[in-house]
Design an enzyme around this catalytic site. Sequence first.
Site, mmCIF file in Angstrom:
data_model
loop_
_atom_site.group_PDB
_atom_site.id
_atom_site.type_symbol
_atom_site.label_atom_id
_atom_site.label_comp_id
_atom_site.label_asym_id
_atom_site.label_seq_id
_atom_site.Cartn_x
_atom_site.Cartn_y
_atom_site.Cartn_z
ATOM 1 N N LYS A 74 0.851 -1.196 0.000
ATOM 2 C CA LYS A 74 0.000 0.000 0.000
ATOM 3 C C LYS A 74 0.877 1.232 0.000
ATOM 4 O O LYS A 74 1.896 1.289 0.689
ATOM 5 C CB LYS A 74 -0.840 -0.038 1.287
ATOM 6 C CG LYS A 74 -1.905 1.014 1.370
ATOM 7 C CD LYS A 74 -3.218 0.488 0.844
ATOM 8 C CE LYS A 74 -4.264 1.573 0.731
ATOM 9 N NZ LYS A 74 -3.996 2.580 -0.298
ATOM 10 N N LYS A 110 5.057 2.566 -3.057
ATOM 11 C CA LYS A 110 4.850 3.970 -3.461
ATOM 12 C C LYS A 110 4.943 4.054 -4.972
ATOM 13 O O LYS A 110 5.652 3.254 -5.605
ATOM 14 C CB LYS A 110 5.933 4.866 -2.842
ATOM 15 C CG LYS A 110 5.504 6.306 -2.723
ATOM 16 C CD LYS A 110 4.591 6.496 -1.542
ATOM 17 C CE LYS A 110 4.137 7.920 -1.384
ATOM 18 N NZ LYS A 110 3.499 8.119 -0.066
ATOM 19 N N SER A 367 -7.307 4.746 4.735
ATOM 20 C CA SER A 367 -7.301 3.954 3.494
ATOM 21 C C SER A 367 -7.602 2.490 3.793
ATOM 22 O O SER A 367 -8.285 1.816 3.024
ATOM 23 C CB SER A 367 -5.931 4.046 2.804
ATOM 24 O OG SER A 367 -5.841 5.199 2.014
HETATM 25 P P1 NAD Z 1 -0.446 18.308 -1.937
HETATM 26 O O1 NAD Z 1 0.023 18.258 -3.337
HETATM 27 O O2 NAD Z 1 -1.898 18.237 -1.671
HETATM 28 O O3 NAD Z 1 0.091 19.625 -1.200
HETATM 29 C C1 NAD Z 1 1.431 19.966 -1.075
HETATM 30 C C2 NAD Z 1 1.508 21.485 -0.978
HETATM 31 O O4 NAD Z 1 2.843 21.871 -0.661
HETATM 32 C C3 NAD Z 1 1.133 22.184 -2.287
HETATM 33 O O5 NAD Z 1 0.140 23.152 -2.035
HETATM 34 C C4 NAD Z 1 2.451 22.794 -2.755
HETATM 35 O O6 NAD Z 1 2.275 24.010 -3.470
HETATM 36 C C5 NAD Z 1 3.153 23.031 -1.428
HETATM 37 N N1 NAD Z 1 4.604 23.156 -1.555
HETATM 38 C C6 NAD Z 1 5.446 22.497 -2.383
HETATM 39 N N2 NAD Z 1 6.717 22.882 -2.185
HETATM 40 C C7 NAD Z 1 6.674 23.828 -1.216
HETATM 41 C C8 NAD Z 1 7.658 24.618 -0.582
HETATM 42 N N3 NAD Z 1 8.942 24.500 -0.917
HETATM 43 N N4 NAD Z 1 7.261 25.487 0.381
HETATM 44 C C9 NAD Z 1 5.970 25.603 0.716
HETATM 45 N N5 NAD Z 1 4.975 24.874 0.143
HETATM 46 C C10 NAD Z 1 5.331 24.003 -0.804
HETATM 47 O O7 NAD Z 1 0.338 17.123 -1.207
HETATM 48 P P2 NAD Z 1 -0.077 16.395 0.139
HETATM 49 O O8 NAD Z 1 -0.891 15.208 -0.215
HETATM 50 O O9 NAD Z 1 -0.590 17.391 1.112
HETATM 51 O O10 NAD Z 1 1.349 15.834 0.606
HETATM 52 C C11 NAD Z 1 2.255 16.629 1.370
HETATM 53 C C12 NAD Z 1 3.254 15.725 2.065
HETATM 54 O O11 NAD Z 1 2.559 14.793 2.903
HETATM 55 C C13 NAD Z 1 4.126 14.870 1.149
HETATM 56 O O12 NAD Z 1 5.376 14.672 1.757
HETATM 57 C C14 NAD Z 1 3.382 13.547 1.103
HETATM 58 O O13 NAD Z 1 4.225 12.461 0.753
HETATM 59 C C15 NAD Z 1 2.922 13.464 2.548
HETATM 60 N N6 NAD Z 1 1.786 12.568 2.788
HETATM 61 C C16 NAD Z 1 0.600 12.721 2.127
HETATM 62 C C17 NAD Z 1 -0.459 11.871 2.414
HETATM 63 C C18 NAD Z 1 -1.831 12.031 1.780
HETATM 64 O O14 NAD Z 1 -2.763 11.325 2.191
HETATM 65 N N7 NAD Z 1 -2.021 12.924 0.831
HETATM 66 C C19 NAD Z 1 -0.294 10.849 3.348
HETATM 67 C C20 NAD Z 1 0.917 10.718 4.026
HETATM 68 C C21 NAD Z 1 1.942 11.595 3.733
#
Ligand code: NAD
Length: 475
Positions: A74, A110, A367
């Site tokens: 997953k 991933k 999930s």
């Molecule tokens: P997302 O695409 O929804 O949002 C990420 C945001 O970060 C965007 O708005 C982007 O513009 C901003 N961003 C990018 N670079 C930046 C910077 N240098 N400074 C400030 N803002 C910046 O992504 P997400 O799903 O929120 O994921 C964010 C993190 O969380 C990632 O590391 C991802 O692997 C992790 N994550 C996500 C999930 C999930 O369910 N979506 C689960 C576990 C972990």
Amino acid sequence: MSAEPGQGQGFLSDVSRYFERAARHTEFSPGLLEQLRACNGVYRVAFPVERDDGGIEVVEAYRVEHSHHRLPTKGGLRFTPDLNQGEVMALAVLMTYKCALVNVPFGGAKGGIRIDPHAVSERFRERVTRRYTAELIKKNFIGPSLDVPAPDYGTGEREMTWIVDTFQALNPTQLDAYACVTGKPISMHGIPGRREATGLGVYYGIEQAMAIAEDMKRLGLEPGLAGKRVVVQGLGNVGYHAAHFAQEHGGAVIVGIAEIEGGIHAPDGLDIDAVLQHRRATGSILGFPGARNIQPSAEVLELECDVLIPAALERQITAENAPRIQARIVAEAANGPVDPDGERILLERGVLLIPDIFLNAGGVTASYFEWVKNLSHISFARMTKRQQEISNRRLVEMVEQVTGKTISAPERKILTQGPNEIDFVYTALEETIAIAYQEVREVWKARALPDLRTAAYLVAIERVGNCYLSQGIFP
Ligand code: NAD
């Protein structure tokens, strides 16, 4: 764990260093540790996609399955223009340990596609996502019992819908096809609460850590999140929801927000939902009424605050900026936002670092609920809601009889209503995060480990290793 030279070695080597640090505290054999390090399957593919102007674009993509000790594997699917193999491998490794920590029965995986989702049309994104799904199907890298993607950086419900629709079209006889991907919209058999689950889990995790008076005293803080100053980096799915719940439910004051275009600062607090509306309306968080603009955006991380929530991408806090971080708690909502050198400096300065593999595990937990729901073909509330309401009503009537008092209509409504599906998701998620924190903290203290991350990795590594030991090797 090694990727091709130059291919995202930094992030992968960060994760390897965290692994080695914790693995020293296990009694596992060198061979078993080698198995725990290895990514069991790495699939790299390049496929042609029709551009909007009729031309051909060759797109590079990956799916990495780190550990097959439990199936399905997953892990999310991310879209970024500078994606590389090492990054996807590192993220797959983190998924294995995350799943083990919150006791969900998956191995880690991933996926990623090397595109800038904001620079291409929706139609192009759809063609890329559908073709990627077809490529995974060809190689058995997707399926309800094999490998189940979910949203990550740059993807969301839309992409998950294209994945499930493509999977179903190419597997028309699979009864469980909807369980091939999670993070789907409700209309496509998703589960209420999945969208906000990662950010909500981040909030629950911070609340757990901040409830322990002894740990907060060491930081010079009163227990609890209420009234604490919070800075968040990334106003995407995870960052927005973490900040929203911290503000609305936890009573935190959001004093700084960093986005890709810059940052904003308001010592008296920013209304997170108003900032999001402002960004939607103007395309930027900059110029938010009453806030000071900050450029470059990374300086927001260094603002005075109690809790810093990096929720954007990996390697945001390194040896370069760690000495200037003022937060007492760094809550890793993103995957890998602090590298080992940055971490060493933060720990030396007495910062409490809440590690990613624990803190952002709310997403995979919800999930898991969605996957179970899809396999059961029934919503969690359907069989219990009315029965529970009848039982609650009888109890209320009995209390009225015994006390001779009448409970008011609004109170009666609150006391008698049965749980909706979202109530199950929220409460089960909170329970999962609470138990995981207690387990990790107990190991941290009982085994006198240097920090919470080492404890979290140790708990997870021992669970996965013991699973391999019980199963043996077959064939
Ligand atoms: P997302 O695409 O929804 O949002 C990420 C945001 O970060 C965007 O708005 C982007 O513009 C901003 N961003 C990018 N670079 C930046 C910077 N240098 N400074 C400030 N803002 C910046 O992504 P997400 O799903 O929120 O994921 C964010 C993190 O969380 C990632 O590391 C991802 O692997 C992790 N994550 C996500 C999930 C999930 O369910 N979506 C689960 C576990 C972990």
